[in-house]
Design a protein around this motif. Structure first.
Motif, PDB file in Angstrom:
ATOM      1  N   ILE A 170      84.390  39.789  60.784  1.00  0.00           N
ATOM      2  CA  ILE A 170      84.188  38.808  59.711  1.00  0.00           C
ATOM      3  C   ILE A 170      85.455  37.988  59.550  1.00  0.00           C
ATOM      4  N   PHE A 214      84.224  31.097  50.008  1.00  0.00           N
ATOM      5  CA  PHE A 214      83.052  31.661  49.341  1.00  0.00           C
ATOM      6  C   PHE A 214      82.869  33.153  49.602  1.00  0.00           C
ATOM      7  N   THR A 215      83.608  33.701  50.577  1.00  0.00           N
ATOM      8  CA  THR A 215      83.406  35.122  50.917  1.00  0.00           C
ATOM      9  C   THR A 215      84.672  35.959  50.861  1.00  0.00           C
ATOM     10  N   PHE A 264      83.139  44.000  53.042  1.00  0.00           N
ATOM     11  CA  PHE A 264      82.400  44.029  54.297  1.00  0.00           C
ATOM     12  C   PHE A 264      82.629  45.379  54.966  1.00  0.00           C
ATOM     13  N   CYS A 282      84.344  39.207  48.929  1.00  0.00           N
ATOM     14  CA  CYS A 282      83.290  40.156  49.306  1.00  0.00           C
ATOM     15  C   CYS A 282      83.862  41.367  50.035  1.00  0.00           C
ATOM     16  N   THR A 298      86.729  35.550  56.739  1.00  0.00           N
ATOM     17  CA  THR A 298      86.359  35.122  55.392  1.00  0.00           C
ATOM     18  C   THR A 298      86.724  33.662  55.162  1.00  0.00           C
ATOM     19  N   HIS A 299      86.159  33.107  54.106  1.00  0.00           N
ATOM     20  CA  HIS A 299      86.459  31.735  53.683  1.00  0.00           C
ATOM     21  C   HIS A 299      86.382  31.686  52.164  1.00  0.00           C
ATOM     22  N   GLU A 317      81.112  36.575  62.425  1.00  0.00           N
ATOM     23  CA  GLU A 317      80.345  36.136  61.266  1.00  0.00           C
ATOM     24  C   GLU A 317      81.274  35.819  60.110  1.00  0.00           C
ATOM     25  N   ASP A 318      80.713  35.207  59.069  1.00  0.00           N
ATOM     26  CA  ASP A 318      81.521  34.879  57.897  1.00  0.00           C
ATOM     27  C   ASP A 318      80.808  35.150  56.574  1.00  0.00           C
ATOM     28  N   THR A 319      79.635  35.776  56.624  1.00  0.00           N
ATOM     29  CA  THR A 319      78.883  36.063  55.396  1.00  0.00           C
ATOM     30  C   THR A 319      78.288  37.464  55.445  1.00  0.00           C
ATOM     31  N   GLU A 320      77.878  37.947  54.268  1.00  0.00           N
ATOM     32  CA  GLU A 320      77.220  39.248  54.208  1.00  0.00           C
ATOM     33  C   GLU A 320      75.899  39.228  54.971  1.00  0.00           C
ATOM     34  N   ASN A 321      75.110  38.160  54.829  1.00  0.00           N
ATOM     35  CA  ASN A 321      73.846  38.081  55.558  1.00  0.00           C
ATOM     36  C   ASN A 321      74.059  38.113  57.067  1.00  0.00           C
TER      37      ASN A 321
END
Length: 137
Positions: free
Chosen positions: A84, A89-90, A95, A93, A86-87, A66-70
């Motif tokens: 995860i 936008f994340t 995790f 964050c 990341t990119h 995955e790559d987002t919190e959702n």
């Protein structure tokens, strides 16, 4: 075994993967579950639960990428360990529920950087790393 669990629709998945993978990519996946088949969006676990049901796999035998919190909330709510990547936008964050957080999938010329978790001396995402992470459960 590979599967796709996504909030987008089947047409978008096909357009994206037709442009980025070789012909026949559909044969690589045992399940492709999209918003066309599961109405509840991530962070609901519904899309991952549908993949587990379709493939007859136990959550303890699966790792989500995955790559987002959702996405992380969705996978972990289904009992699935998550990596995860990341990119832009994340990358900021946290995790904490992820088994591993890296800045990319890495490759031979540019290994990933570990942001959280243990890679067991691997430097890019490989089947070997996934197997090792599953063995830690």
């Amino acid at each position: 075994m590979l599967a796709i669990a996504t909030n987008t629709n089947k047409k978008n998945v096909e357009i994206l993967l037709d442009k980025n993978l070789p012909k026949g990519w559909k044969n690589w996946f045992s399940a492709v579950v999209t918003s066309d088949t599961v109405v509840e969006k991530k962070p609901s676990a519904a899309v991952y639960l549908a993949v587990l049901k379709t493939t007859n796999l136990k959550a303890s035998h699966v790792i989500a990428l995955e790559d987002t919190e959702n996405g992380l909330f969705s996978a972990t709510a289904a009992g699935i360990s998550t990596i995860i990547t990341t990119h832009e936008f994340t990358h900021h964050c946290d995790f904490p529920e992820a088994a591993l957080v890296v800045d990319s999938a890495g490759d031979a010329s540019r290994p990933f950087n570990v942001l959280n978790g243990r890679t067991i001396d691997e430097r890019w995402l490989t089947v070997s790393l996934l197997d090792k992470l599953l063995g830690q459960k």
